[in-house]
Write an enzyme that holds these catalytic residues in place. Sequence first.
Site, PDB file in Angstrom:
ATOM      1  N   GLU A 156       9.412  -0.496  -5.062  1.00 42.22           N
ATOM      2  CA  GLU A 156      10.941  -0.638  -5.113  1.00 42.22           C
ATOM      3  C   GLU A 156      10.789  -2.528  -5.118  1.00 42.22           C
ATOM      4  O   GLU A 156      12.238  -3.317  -5.234  1.00 42.22           O
ATOM      5  CB  GLU A 156      11.222  -0.963  -3.728  1.00 42.22           C
TER       6      GLU A 156
ATOM      7  N   ALA B  96       3.389   2.974  -4.955  1.00 44.39           N
ATOM      8  CA  ALA B  96       3.090   2.080  -6.065  1.00 44.39           C
ATOM      9  C   ALA B  96       1.622   1.361  -6.154  1.00 44.39           C
ATOM     10  O   ALA B  96       1.077   1.106  -6.829  1.00 44.39           O
ATOM     11  CB  ALA B  96       4.545   1.232  -6.038  1.00 44.39           C
TER      12      ALA B  96
ATOM     13  N   HIS C  81      22.466   5.114   1.981  1.00 43.77           N
ATOM     14  CA  HIS C  81      22.734   6.049   2.810  1.00 43.77           C
ATOM     15  C   HIS C  81      24.022   6.874   3.638  1.00 43.77           C
ATOM     16  O   HIS C  81      23.702   6.167   4.860  1.00 43.77           O
ATOM     17  CB  HIS C  81      21.441   6.495   1.910  1.00 43.77           C
TER      18      HIS C  81
ATOM     19  N   GLY D 193      12.084  14.005  -2.184  1.00 43.81           N
ATOM     20  CA  GLY D 193      10.412  14.708  -3.326  1.00 43.81           C
ATOM     21  C   GLY D 193      10.673  13.366  -3.976  1.00 43.81           C
ATOM     22  O   GLY D 193      10.849  12.480  -4.631  1.00 43.81           O
TER      23      GLY D 193
ATOM     24  N   SER E  35       7.330   1.533   2.773  1.00 42.74           N
ATOM     25  CA  SER E  35       8.266   2.702   2.670  1.00 42.74           C
ATOM     26  C   SER E  35       8.429   3.947   2.342  1.00 42.74           C
ATOM     27  O   SER E  35       8.400   5.373   2.938  1.00 42.74           O
ATOM     28  CB  SER E  35       9.791   2.745   2.212  1.00 42.74           C
TER      29      SER E  35
ATOM     30  N   GLN F  67      11.729  10.610   2.570  1.00 42.71           N
ATOM     31  CA  GLN F  67      12.444  12.657   3.271  1.00 42.71           C
ATOM     32  C   GLN F  67      12.203  13.373   1.660  1.00 42.71           C
ATOM     33  O   GLN F  67      12.120  14.209   1.824  1.00 42.71           O
ATOM     34  CB  GLN F  67      13.028  12.854   3.835  1.00 42.71           C
TER      35      GLN F  67
ATOM     36  N   HIS G 249      19.639   1.913   2.642  1.00 40.30           N
ATOM     37  CA  HIS G 249      18.293   2.605   2.229  1.00 40.30           C
ATOM     38  C   HIS G 249      17.055   2.216   1.027  1.00 40.30           C
ATOM     39  O   HIS G 249      15.739   2.159   1.351  1.00 40.30           O
ATOM     40  CB  HIS G 249      19.252   4.455   1.842  1.00 40.30           C
TER      41      HIS G 249
ATOM     42  N   SER H  55       0.516  -1.511   0.069  1.00 45.14           N
ATOM     43  CA  SER H  55      -0.108   0.177  -0.099  1.00 45.14           C
ATOM     44  C   SER H  55       1.148   1.475   0.218  1.00 45.14           C
ATOM     45  O   SER H  55       0.398   2.333   0.743  1.00 45.14           O
ATOM     46  CB  SER H  55      -0.813   0.125   1.081  1.00 45.14           C
TER      47      SER H  55
ATOM     48  N   ASP I  34       9.473 -10.002   1.033  1.00 49.19           N
ATOM     49  CA  ASP I  34       8.537 -11.368   0.904  1.00 49.19           C
ATOM     50  C   ASP I  34       7.964 -11.466  -0.670  1.00 49.19           C
ATOM     51  O   ASP I  34       7.838 -12.149  -1.072  1.00 49.19           O
ATOM     52  CB  ASP I  34       7.244 -11.357   1.843  1.00 49.19           C
TER      53      ASP I  34
HETATM   54  C1  SIN Z   1      16.985  11.703   0.855  1.00 52.07           C
HETATM   55  O1  SIN Z   1      16.857  12.275   0.858  1.00 52.07           O
HETATM   56  O2  SIN Z   1      18.260  11.925   0.839  1.00 52.07           O
HETATM   57  C2  SIN Z   1      16.953  10.587   0.201  1.00 52.07           C
HETATM   58  C3  SIN Z   1      16.058  10.371  -1.034  1.00 52.07           C
HETATM   59  C4  SIN Z   1      16.091   9.233  -2.345  1.00 52.07           C
HETATM   60  O3  SIN Z   1      16.755   8.915  -1.136  1.00 52.07           O
HETATM   61  O4  SIN Z   1      15.636  10.275  -3.031  1.00 52.07           O
END
Ligand code: SIN
Length: 542
Positions: free
Chosen positions: A359, A22, A230, A55, A48, A53, A335, A19, A209
Site C-alpha cells: 500500500e 508485501a 469503503h 480475499g 493492515s 477481510q 479504507h 511486516s 511514515d
Molecule cells: C471487503 O471485503 O469489502 C474489502 C476487500 C478489499 O478492500 O479488497
Amino acid sequence: MPAKLNRVMDDVDVLVVGSGVAGLSVALGLVPHLRVAVVAKEGAGGGSTQLAQGGIAAAVGPGDSSAFHAADTMAAAAGLCDPLVAQDVTAEAAEAIALLSRLGVRFDQGALAREGGHGRARVVHAKGDATGAEVSRALLQAVRQAGVPMARGFLVDLLSSPGREATVGAVIWDGSRLREVGARTVVLATGGYGQLWARTTSPEACSGDGLAAALRAGAQVADLEFVQFHPTGMDFGTDPRPLATEALRGAGARLRGADGGFINDDPALDLAPRDVVSRAMARRMGELGAKYCYLDATPVGEAVLATHFPTFTATCQGVGLDPAKQWVPVAPTAHYTIGGVLTDSLGCTTVPGLMAVGEVASSGLHGANRLASNSLLEGAVIGRRAARLLLSTGGTAPPRPPARVNEVVEHLGAGGTRANQGGPRLDRARLRSQMELGAGVSRDGEGLQRLSRQLTLPVVALPFQPGWELANMVLLGRLVAASAARRCESRGAHWRADYPSSHPDWRVRQVLQLETNGEVAVGNLEVPQPVPVAPALARASS
Ligand code: SIN
C-alpha cells in the site's frame, strides 16, 4: 557506503520496513541468498494485512484468464491503471496463490467468490472473512522458520548518499534510542496513510511514515488524491473502525438510512462501486443529520453469518449486537490509500537503493479506483517480483525512470509558522477531523482551500514517535489537499462536487517531488494506452 555513518546495528543487504504480505513476501524471496532483516513499528504482523477481510483475486476458475482479470482491473481504475502493470500482476496471480498455499496458508476450498467489479468468480478466501489474518499467520511463521531477524522499530528517516543520489540505509527508533542500519537496498512496505482520516479502517500504524520518508529522500510519489472510501466501516466508536466486508452485501445484506428506509430501492445498487455507494450514504446522512447508516445483515441468516463471516459476527457480538437480529451502524470510511511512492511492477522507485511494495507504493495497478481483493494480490506478487530482481542484482535496487515535474504546487516552508499566539494548534485529532471534512467522500475547491489553511497551523510539539508521526501526517495531508485541489474533475475515488464529471485532459497521474528547498514540484504522468482487448474476450469477461 559513506564511512561517516556511525552504525550501531549490523548492516544488511536488504532492510525491509513493514511486516505485512508485501514486506514478508520480499523477505521470504531473499533468504538464504542475501542478508535481510525486517523492522516494523507495530511489531511483527501488526499492520493492515492481518485485518483484511476481502480475499485475493486470481484467475484460477474455469473459463477465467489473467487477461479478463486485467480488463476488470482497468475498468475499475477509471482510465488511470497502467496496463503493463495490470498485465504483470494478474499474470502472476495464480502462481502467488500456489506459493502462499505452499507456505502454509489454508485457503477455503470450494466455490470462488465473485465480488463487485469482477466479471467472474475469482476471489480466493481463507477462513471466510479472515483471509488477511491467515495470510499473516502463515507468512510470519515461514519468515521465523527461515531465520529472518525481525524487530520492532519505527522508521524515522532514510539515510541518503550526498545529494540524495541513493538510499543507503535507515534511521530506526527502537523505543529508547536511534539506530542506523546500513543497507544496499531499503524496501518500504510500511502500508498506507489511512490514519489521516478520522474515520478509517486502517490501523494506527498507517500514518504514512514510509511515504513521507521516501519524499524526504527525494523519491517521486503519485496519485495521493485517490483514497478509497469503503461504505461499511462499523461505527462502534473504535479507532480504527472494523470493516463489514462487501461480501455481506453480496450475500443479501442491505443498506438502510438512520430512519430505517433503504438507501437504494434496487438491491443491486447496494453493490455499485464503493465510491457511488459511499456518496449515496453520505447524502442520506446529510439529509437526516445522522452520523451513520445501518447495515441490515439479517437476510444473510445466522448460519451463513457464523460460517462465512466469523470476523464480522464476532466483532458485532463483542459490542453486544447480534447481527442476525439487529442492524449494525456503518458509515463510509477511508479504507485504502491508492497513492504512494511511484514504482514500477518490480517495486523500483525513482531513487537507487529504495524500493516500495504494497500500500505504500503507487505501482499504477489501482489507477483512480482499486478493484476489490487486488491489494493482498499486489503485495504478494510485486513483493516476489522485487525479491527476484534483488536476487539478480546481488541486492542493489536500480531506479525506475522519473516523471517530469515542472510546477510548484506547495511550499512546505510556509507551514507551521503562522503567528497565532494562544490560537488553535494542529494535533493528530484536529488534523484527522479536518481531513474528513475537507478531503472526504465528497470534495470541493473551497473545502480543500480551507483544509490547506488548517494544515498550516502551528503543530503541537510532541516528543519522539508521536511527534515524527504527526509531522509525517501533516506533510502528507498538505500534499493530499494540494493534489485533490489541482485535479479539477471527478474520477474514480476522487469526487469533486464542483467538477462532477471526468475530463479527458485529466487522464494523467499526478507525480510529486519534494525538493531540498521545501518546494513540492508536480507534473502529469501520461498513462500508457491499454492494449485493446479482443471483442470476444471483452464480452466473455463482462
Ligand atoms: C471487503 O471485503 O469489502 C474489502 C476487500 C478489499 O478492500 O479488497
